[in-house]
Design a protein around this motif. Structure first.
Motif, PDB file in Angstrom:
ATOM      1  N   SER A  21       0.843  -1.195   0.000  1.00 54.65           N
ATOM      2  CA  SER A  21       0.000   0.000   0.000  1.00 54.65           C
ATOM      3  C   SER A  21       0.876   1.243   0.000  1.00 54.65           C
ATOM      4  O   SER A  21       2.076   1.168   0.226  1.00 54.65           O
ATOM      5  CB  SER A  21      -0.879   0.032   1.242  1.00 54.65           C
ATOM      6  N   ASP A  24      -0.083   5.283   4.895  1.00 56.30           N
ATOM      7  CA  ASP A  24      -1.301   5.897   5.434  1.00 56.30           C
ATOM      8  C   ASP A  24      -2.604   5.311   4.905  1.00 56.30           C
ATOM      9  O   ASP A  24      -3.678   5.710   5.333  1.00 56.30           O
ATOM     10  CB  ASP A  24      -1.329   7.418   5.194  1.00 56.30           C
ATOM     11  N   ALA A  25      -2.521   4.388   3.971  1.00 53.14           N
ATOM     12  CA  ALA A  25      -3.759   3.821   3.427  1.00 53.14           C
ATOM     13  C   ALA A  25      -4.429   2.894   4.433  1.00 53.14           C
ATOM     14  O   ALA A  25      -5.632   2.647   4.358  1.00 53.14           O
ATOM     15  CB  ALA A  25      -3.469   3.065   2.129  1.00 53.14           C
ATOM     16  N   THR A  28      -1.131  -0.966   8.393  1.00 52.83           N
ATOM     17  CA  THR A  28      -0.881  -1.377   9.773  1.00 52.83           C
ATOM     18  C   THR A  28      -2.189  -1.735  10.474  1.00 52.83           C
ATOM     19  O   THR A  28      -2.274  -2.732  11.188  1.00 52.83           O
ATOM     20  CB  THR A  28      -0.175  -0.246  10.552  1.00 52.83           C
ATOM     21  N   ARG A  55       5.239   8.864  12.813  1.00 53.61           N
ATOM     22  CA  ARG A  55       5.760   9.498  11.611  1.00 53.61           C
ATOM     23  C   ARG A  55       7.030  10.314  11.838  1.00 53.61           C
ATOM     24  O   ARG A  55       7.736  10.631  10.919  1.00 53.61           O
ATOM     25  CB  ARG A  55       4.678  10.379  10.991  1.00 53.61           C
ATOM     26  N   ALA A 260     -10.955  -0.693   7.780  1.00 57.09           N
ATOM     27  CA  ALA A 260     -10.113  -1.523   8.645  1.00 57.09           C
ATOM     28  C   ALA A 260     -10.269  -1.120  10.100  1.00 57.09           C
ATOM     29  O   ALA A 260     -10.367  -1.965  10.981  1.00 57.09           O
ATOM     30  CB  ALA A 260      -8.647  -1.416   8.210  1.00 57.09           C
TER      31      ALA A 260
END
Ligand code: G4P
Length: 530
Positions: A21, A24-25, A28, A55, A260
């Protein structure tokens, strides 16, 4: 390749995959939900650091240091639905690295996560191209549907256009943003309703007998229901239906829509991997193709990670088993050195903990602690001399000279650099003339990570400085010609950590000239690691 009914059940039930990915998509978050529903962790929130902290540069380094699993690639195993999932984590930072590429040589499928508002982003596309090189089957998860996202057809179109792959909807979202209530499962004719109150709860699932079922009206507001019926009808007319063969060949990707963070769509995606995902696939070697069901154990190292436990200077080699049934204590042959190796303490990675592996099957990933004998590309077998192919080493795109802040520690620095070279974290070249080393990487961030690791793990402060060279090419050819060439071009020549000759320059023109003037020599930008 279609799944085969004749594989031994222990092998047939394995699913080894990675998630790709753009940062940030939601990779995790999705990983964490997989582990949660796979029973590997008890609570969401164990895996990742919080947003901002994660970050910032310093935290990134710190996590590299203490090997938080959200940063360092590792493999995690868990059970779901009668299947053994092996999820191989790809490195989290945005620099494209060989590490990522090599990770993808160890899996049979990939999940592509995209952000429903952003669509296909740059990193997604790069990683997708790598998957395509290997015809990996890809399952797509369109995440963050609980936020304002793009129109469903627009998202699907973008994937089809941008990545040139057929997209078959496996589910269809109902509503969007604040009005998002769930999805219609097109593969199983079920309605999945998102629970907004509890983020870790799985969706309520209602069996429906098709889109005309009056039960739908009990769960979906009239306007959304009308839209759903209209869109699904259009989708069935305009978009291809899911075709497993085409998916397994890498030509079609099924797409699920979900969120998610709200655990929505995750279960359907996991079932998708169980039901349709590929079994462990055959692996190529220079000698022959290895079938997973072969009796004798074979495997290859695709990643080496050093200093996972700061107290012990150990390294763990991650091995993808290509065939056979591995049992702890087995003696395998390390093909490169032809030496036997008793694998007494292999580890399986269960979420944050390492666990001793008593057995493993083709498709599994095991970690083998060692003192540096095992390198990327190495083969382990029960005696056969095999060389696995397709694990490349790329010429670095950025070269810098490294200097130690403490001249007394030159030997230590050499040791540290060699270790990172073996790990595959950087290329290290020792020039024929002069002292010092030239370090090459694929992405600029890697210099900073290296400097930090050398300081933390070896206590040597270092500086990276611009080098007079910008390109590196491996040189091969008949030994006498090679020696003559090296002697005549000493100021351009170096050796890599395996001792192989490398030509360094700052001009493409030079490379062209060498190729023209020395047709007997071969200059290459990649070297197969075997
Ligand atoms: P990455 O590994 O691909 O970089 O993404 P990650 O999972 O870290 O998610 C990036 C951000 O997106 C996180 O927010 C995460 O909470 C959020 N996110 C993930 N899935 C969803 C979803 O389904 N819906 C919405 N609305 N957000 C989602 P953050 O603010 O960076 O971190 P945090 O403060 O929430 O921990």
């Amino acid at each position: 390749m279609e799944n085969r009914p004749d594989l031994p059940p222990e092998i047939a039930r394995r699913r080894t995959f990675a998630i790709i990915s753009h940062p940030d998509a939601g990779k995790t978050t999705l990983t964490e939900k997989f582990l949660l529903f796979g029973g590997a962790i008890q609570m969401a929130g164990q895996v990742r650091a919080k947003g901002e902290a994660r970050r910032t540069r310093s935290d990134f380094m710190k996590m590299e240091q203490d090997r938080g699993i959200s940063v360092s690639a590792s493999a995690m195993s868990f059970e779901y639905d009668g299947h053994r999932f092996n999820l191989v984590d790809t490195p989290g930072h945005s620099d494209f690295s060989e590490d990522t590429y090599r990770t993808l040589t160890a899996v049979d499928a990939a999940i592509m996560v995209i952000d429903g508002a952003k669509g296909v982003e740059s990193q997604t596309r790069k990683l997708f191209e790598v998957c395509r090189l290997r015809d990996l089957p890809i399952l797509t998860f369109c995440n963050k549907m609980d936020r304002e996202s793009r129109d469903t057809f627009e998202i699907i179109d973008e994937i089809q256009e941008n990545l040139a792959i057929d997209v078959a909807p496996a589910s269809w979202p109902i509503g969007m943003g604040r009005d998002f209530i769930g999805a219609y499962d097109l593969l199983n004719d079920r309605l999945e309703i998102m629970d907004r109150a509890d983020r870790n709860k799985l969706a309520e699932s209602v069996k429906i007998s098709g889109l005309d079922d009056p039960k739908l009206a009990d769960h979906i507001p009239a306007d959304l229901l009308a839209k759903l019926r209209e869109e699904v009808e259009m989708a069935r007319e305009l978009l291809p239906a899911f075709d497993r063969k085409s998916f397994l060949e890498g030509h079609m990707t099924p797409i699920w829509f979900g969120s998610a963070i709200n655990s929505f769509g995750v279960k359907e995606l996991m079932s998708g991997i169980s039901n349709y995902g590929p079994q462990p696939q055959p692996q190529m070697t220079a000698e022959r193709q290895i079938e997973p069901e072969e009796k004798s154990v074979t495997g290859f190292v695709f990643k080496v990670q050093a200093n996972m436990d700061p107290k012990h200077r150990d390294r763990v080699a991650f091995v993808r088993l290509a065939s056979g049934h591995f049992e702890r204590g087995m003696k395998l042959t390390h093909v490169r050195s032809k030496k036997p190796m008793a694998v007494t303490n292999p580890v399986l990675f269960l979420a944050a903990d390492r666990e001793l592996a008593d057995e493993a099957w083709a498709g599994d990933i095991i970690g083998i602690p060692n003192h540096g004998q095992l390198r990327i590309g190495d083969a382990l077998t029960e005696g056969e001399g095999l060389r696995f192919t397709g694990i490349p080493s790329f010429a670095p795109e950025l070269l810098q000279t490294v200097r130690s802040g403490d001249p007394m520690k030159a030997k230590h620095l050499e040791k540290a650099l060699m270790q990172f070279a073996e790990e595959g974290a950087a290329k290290v070249f020792k020039p024929m003339i002069g002292s010092g080393f030239i370090v090459g990487v694929v992405g600029a961030l890697q210099f900073e990570v290296l400097a930090s690791r050398i300081e933390i793990e070896y206590g040597i402060p270092v500086r990276f400085e611009p080098s007079q060279f910008t390109s590196a090419r491996w040189v091969s050819g008949p030994q006498d010609k090679l020696d003559a060439f090296a002697n005549a071009n000493k100021q351009h020549m170096a050796t890599d950590h395996d001792g192989d000759p490398v030509y360094l320059t700052r001009l493409q023109w030079d490379i062209d000239r060498v190729e023209r003037d020395h047709p007997e020599l071969k200059l290459t930008a990649t070297k197969e690691m075997m």
